[in-house]
Write an enzyme that holds these catalytic residues in place. Structure first.
Site: not given
Ligand code: CA2
Length: 145
Positions: A10-11, A18, A23, A74, A80, A87, A100-102, A107, A111
């Protein structure tokens, strides 16, 4: 030729719009291009997918039983929270690399918890888009034994 499923949750479709400080500024299309180019270099066929829906991600993981040799996942925020994704991974006999990118460990505390880590072969985080390339090399290494 190894068949890789690179699955994004998601997202992640919003990448590049953003939070570049967290990211990076690349888009998900840029990351797919990076992965397709690396797949050509290492001889892997790449299917790159994204969904905002937990059930769609679970169906994609199930499809790996027949269609893919391994998964790079990812799972975004579902990492989390999702026992269902955990499963699904446990139910297939395919290696999964969590990505994960970050650097999630630098954080917020929520997370630091990952249901995916419990069933993944390994975890790559904190290297931005380059992490996808690192994960592809790791997966190829696992599959080549
Ligand atoms: O660091 C990662 O790749 C994450 O999986 C990214 C997730 C975050 O919830 C995980 O804790 C770590 C969130 C992805 C949302 O990405 C966005 C990118 C631009 C604007 C808003 C959200």
């Amino acid at each position: 030729m190894h068949r890789f499923l690179i699955l994004n949750g998601p997202n992640l479709n919003l990448l590049g719009t953003r939070q570049p400080e967290v990211y990076g500024s690349v888009t998900l299309d840029d990351i797919e291009a990076l992965c397709q180019a690396h797949g050509t270099r290492i001889g892997a066929q790449v299917s790159f997918q994204q969904s905002n829906h937990e059930g769609v991600l679970i169906d994609a993981i199930h499809a790996a039983r027949t269609d893919f040799d391994g998964i790079i996942l990812n799972a975004g925020a579902y990492t989390h929270t999702s026992v269902a994704l955990m499963d699904a991974i446990a139910s297939i006999d395919r290696p999964v690399i969590e990505l994960h990118l970050s650097n999630v460990h630098a954080r917020e505390p929520f997370r630091h918890v990952s249901y995916i880590s419990k069933v993944a072969q390994g975890v790559i985080c904190g290297f931005g888009a380059k992490g996808y390339v690192l994960a592809m090399d790791a997966l190829a290494g696992i599959l080549d034994g």
